[in-house]
Design a protein around this motif. Structure first.
Motif, PDB file in Angstrom:
ATOM      1  N   ARG A 236     -49.920  18.290  -0.714  1.00  0.00           N
ATOM      2  CA  ARG A 236     -48.548  18.010  -0.283  1.00  0.00           C
ATOM      3  C   ARG A 236     -48.394  16.646   0.392  1.00  0.00           C
ATOM      4  N   ASP A 237     -49.497  16.030   0.777  1.00  0.00           N
ATOM      5  CA  ASP A 237     -49.434  14.750   1.474  1.00  0.00           C
ATOM      6  C   ASP A 237     -48.969  13.641   0.530  1.00  0.00           C
ATOM      7  N   GLY A 238     -48.013  12.821   0.978  1.00  0.00           N
ATOM      8  CA  GLY A 238     -47.450  11.776   0.126  1.00  0.00           C
ATOM      9  C   GLY A 238     -48.480  10.769  -0.344  1.00  0.00           C
ATOM     10  N   LEU A 239     -49.388  10.353   0.537  1.00  0.00           N
ATOM     11  CA  LEU A 239     -50.432   9.400   0.149  1.00  0.00           C
ATOM     12  C   LEU A 239     -51.321   9.991  -0.936  1.00  0.00           C
ATOM     13  N   VAL A 240     -51.736  11.240  -0.739  1.00  0.00           N
ATOM     14  CA  VAL A 240     -52.622  11.879  -1.721  1.00  0.00           C
ATOM     15  C   VAL A 240     -51.904  12.044  -3.052  1.00  0.00           C
ATOM     16  N   GLN A 241     -50.641  12.400  -3.009  1.00  0.00           N
ATOM     17  CA  GLN A 241     -49.876  12.540  -4.257  1.00  0.00           C
ATOM     18  C   GLN A 241     -49.843  11.214  -5.024  1.00  0.00           C
ATOM     19  N   GLU A 242     -49.658  10.117  -4.306  1.00  0.00           N
ATOM     20  CA  GLU A 242     -49.642   8.815  -4.976  1.00  0.00           C
ATOM     21  C   GLU A 242     -51.026   8.460  -5.516  1.00  0.00           C
ATOM     22  N   MET A 243     -52.075   8.860  -4.809  1.00  0.00           N
ATOM     23  CA  MET A 243     -53.427   8.644  -5.314  1.00  0.00           C
ATOM     24  C   MET A 243     -53.650   9.415  -6.606  1.00  0.00           C
ATOM     25  N   VAL A 244     -53.168  10.658  -6.647  1.00  0.00           N
ATOM     26  CA  VAL A 244     -53.307  11.474  -7.858  1.00  0.00           C
ATOM     27  C   VAL A 244     -52.550  10.827  -9.014  1.00  0.00           C
ATOM     28  N   LEU A 245     -51.323  10.381  -8.752  1.00  0.00           N
ATOM     29  CA  LEU A 245     -50.545   9.718  -9.795  1.00  0.00           C
ATOM     30  C   LEU A 245     -51.281   8.494 -10.327  1.00  0.00           C
ATOM     31  N   ALA A 246     -51.874   7.721  -9.437  1.00  0.00           N
ATOM     32  CA  ALA A 246     -52.602   6.523  -9.860  1.00  0.00           C
ATOM     33  C   ALA A 246     -53.788   6.886 -10.733  1.00  0.00           C
ATOM     34  N   GLU A 247     -54.466   7.975 -10.383  1.00  0.00           N
ATOM     35  CA  GLU A 247     -55.664   8.367 -11.132  1.00  0.00           C
ATOM     36  C   GLU A 247     -55.330   9.057 -12.448  1.00  0.00           C
ATOM     37  N   LEU A 248     -54.115   9.539 -12.593  1.00  0.00           N
ATOM     38  CA  LEU A 248     -53.706  10.180 -13.844  1.00  0.00           C
ATOM     39  C   LEU A 248     -52.978   9.214 -14.776  1.00  0.00           C
ATOM     40  N   ALA A 249     -52.876   7.960 -14.374  1.00  0.00           N
ATOM     41  CA  ALA A 249     -52.192   6.972 -15.210  1.00  0.00           C
ATOM     42  C   ALA A 249     -53.023   6.656 -16.451  1.00  0.00           C
ATOM     43  N   ALA A 250     -52.397   5.953 -17.391  1.00  0.00           N
ATOM     44  CA  ALA A 250     -53.112   5.549 -18.603  1.00  0.00           C
ATOM     45  C   ALA A 250     -54.265   4.619 -18.246  1.00  0.00           C
ATOM     46  N   GLY A 251     -55.306   4.650 -19.072  1.00  0.00           N
ATOM     47  CA  GLY A 251     -56.482   3.834 -18.817  1.00  0.00           C
ATOM     48  C   GLY A 251     -57.540   4.609 -18.061  1.00  0.00           C
ATOM     49  N   GLU A 252     -58.618   3.943 -17.717  1.00  0.00           N
ATOM     50  CA  GLU A 252     -59.716   4.575 -16.998  1.00  0.00           C
ATOM     51  C   GLU A 252     -59.327   4.823 -15.540  1.00  0.00           C
ATOM     52  N   PRO A 253     -60.021   5.740 -14.850  1.00  0.00           N
ATOM     53  CA  PRO A 253     -59.767   5.934 -13.417  1.00  0.00           C
ATOM     54  C   PRO A 253     -59.910   4.612 -12.664  1.00  0.00           C
ATOM     55  N   VAL A 254     -59.111   4.448 -11.601  1.00  0.00           N
ATOM     56  CA  VAL A 254     -59.077   3.165 -10.896  1.00  0.00           C
ATOM     57  C   VAL A 254     -59.660   3.304  -9.490  1.00  0.00           C
ATOM     58  N   GLU A 255     -60.421   2.319  -9.083  1.00  0.00           N
ATOM     59  CA  GLU A 255     -60.894   2.240  -7.709  1.00  0.00           C
ATOM     60  C   GLU A 255     -59.708   1.932  -6.803  1.00  0.00           C
ATOM     61  N   LEU A 256     -59.598   2.641  -5.705  1.00  0.00           N
ATOM     62  CA  LEU A 256     -58.561   2.386  -4.726  1.00  0.00           C
ATOM     63  C   LEU A 256     -59.217   2.075  -3.393  1.00  0.00           C
ATOM     64  N   GLY A 257     -58.563   1.216  -2.602  1.00  0.00           N
ATOM     65  CA  GLY A 257     -59.128   0.834  -1.318  1.00  0.00           C
ATOM     66  C   GLY A 257     -58.074   0.451  -0.322  1.00  0.00           C
ATOM     67  N   PRO A 258     -58.471  -0.125   0.809  1.00  0.00           N
ATOM     68  CA  PRO A 258     -57.532  -0.477   1.873  1.00  0.00           C
ATOM     69  C   PRO A 258     -56.369  -1.351   1.408  1.00  0.00           C
ATOM     70  N   ALA A 259     -56.601  -2.194   0.406  1.00  0.00           N
ATOM     71  CA  ALA A 259     -55.525  -3.057  -0.095  1.00  0.00           C
ATOM     72  C   ALA A 259     -54.397  -2.259  -0.739  1.00  0.00           C
ATOM     73  N   ASP A 260     -54.662  -0.993  -1.081  1.00  0.00           N
ATOM     74  CA  ASP A 260     -53.654  -0.154  -1.738  1.00  0.00           C
ATOM     75  C   ASP A 260     -52.923   0.746  -0.741  1.00  0.00           C
ATOM     76  N   CYS A 261     -53.342   0.734   0.525  1.00  0.00           N
ATOM     77  CA  CYS A 261     -52.794   1.690   1.501  1.00  0.00           C
ATOM     78  C   CYS A 261     -51.287   1.559   1.642  1.00  0.00           C
ATOM     79  N   ALA A 262     -50.803   0.346   1.901  1.00  0.00           N
ATOM     80  CA  ALA A 262     -49.368   0.160   2.116  1.00  0.00           C
ATOM     81  C   ALA A 262     -48.565   0.523   0.878  1.00  0.00           C
ATOM     82  N   ARG A 263     -49.088   0.189  -0.279  1.00  0.00           N
ATOM     83  CA  ARG A 263     -48.368   0.462  -1.537  1.00  0.00           C
ATOM     84  C   ARG A 263     -48.256   1.960  -1.811  1.00  0.00           C
ATOM     85  N   LEU A 264     -49.279   2.727  -1.469  1.00  0.00           N
ATOM     86  CA  LEU A 264     -49.312   4.141  -1.800  1.00  0.00           C
ATOM     87  C   LEU A 264     -48.751   5.031  -0.684  1.00  0.00           C
TER      88      LEU A 264
END
Length: 265
Positions: A236-264
């Protein structure tokens, strides 16, 4: 044996034996060239099919429905899978329910593969289903706080209050027969790509138990260090939901890090 036959019959027998040898050689060649069902071909990582969300122990669907709604709003076909016995029965029976849901989703959409998101014990259900000959119809598996190597809570419950520890509870204890078999050899068999998302603040499933050999590991705090996400918050957490969306996008799984915090966030 052939010496006692007449010349004519001897020739017939030799011809039959020769034809049999040729047929066996041809059959051997066909069998050798036939692709093995045990070697699934990876799904097209750029083709997005339906998403199936698998609840955790207890089978509650409310939190996962929030994630399913977020996926639907983003344009994905998302369905929460109902589990038999409120998700406390044999996890292999839950894997059968996931199989039925996947079959229905693929028939309905005409897509060749599904994505699966498993919350807590739902990640174990997803792994059981993939291991049971379904690696060729899965594009990606994302697990959320899943006890891939068991949880001490289940072990303690089984030892101190066995009557209050149903089948799935016993199967989630560290070192259970089911987990030992599932984790023997390759924890992430070829076919789908694998992502494990978990939180360092988990007091239900030890973070080290959520590590999955061969998967992209994504602790929530590796993206946003101050994230106060508990085990039950994951779907239910908004950040985690955005992480899931990012990982389910087209292409290979993506590395996420501190630079993505504000965006997600």
């Amino acid at each position: 044996m052939l010496a006692g036959l007449s010349p004519a019959r001897r020739r017939v027998v030799l011809v039959v034996l020769a034809l049999a040898s040729i047929g066996a050689a041809v059959l051997a060649g066909v069998v050798h060239q036939r692709p093995s069902a045990a070697d699934p071909q990876p799904a097209d990582q750029d083709r997005l099919g339906p998403v199936l969300l698998v609840p955790g122990y207890g089978g509650a669907t409310g939190a996962l429905q929030l994630l399913a709604d977020r996926l639907t709003a983003a344009g994905r076909d998302a369905t929460v899978v109902g589990l038999p016995g409120d998700g406390t029965g044999d996890l292999t029976a839950s894997a059968d329910a996931l199989d039925a849901a996947a079959t229905a989703a693929l028939e309905r959409t005409g897509d060749p593969a599904v994505d699966v998101v498993g919350f807590s014990a739902g990640g174990i259900v997803a792994r059981l289903w993939v291991a049971d000959g379904n690696a060729d119809v899965v594009r990606r598996v994302v697990t959320l706080g899943s006890p891939h190597h068991g949880t001490d809570l289940a072990g303690v419950a089984g030892a101190l209050a066995p009557a209050q520890c149903p089948v799935a509870c016993r199967q989630l204890a560290p070192g259970s027969e089911l987990l030992a078999e599932l984790n023997a050899g390759d924890e992430t068999p070829e076919g789908p790509s694998w992502v494990s998302i978990w939180t360092t603040r988990d007091r239900v499933v030890p973070p080290e138990s959520s590590r999955l050999g061969g998967a992209l590991e994504l602790p929530v705090q590796s993206v946003c260090a101050g994230a106060q996400v508990e085990h039950s918050d994951l779907p239910r957490d908004g950040l985690v939901q955005e992480m899931v969306l990012a990982e389910l996008a087209a292409g290979e799984p993506v590395e996420l890090g501190p630079a993505d915090c504000a965006r997600l966030s």
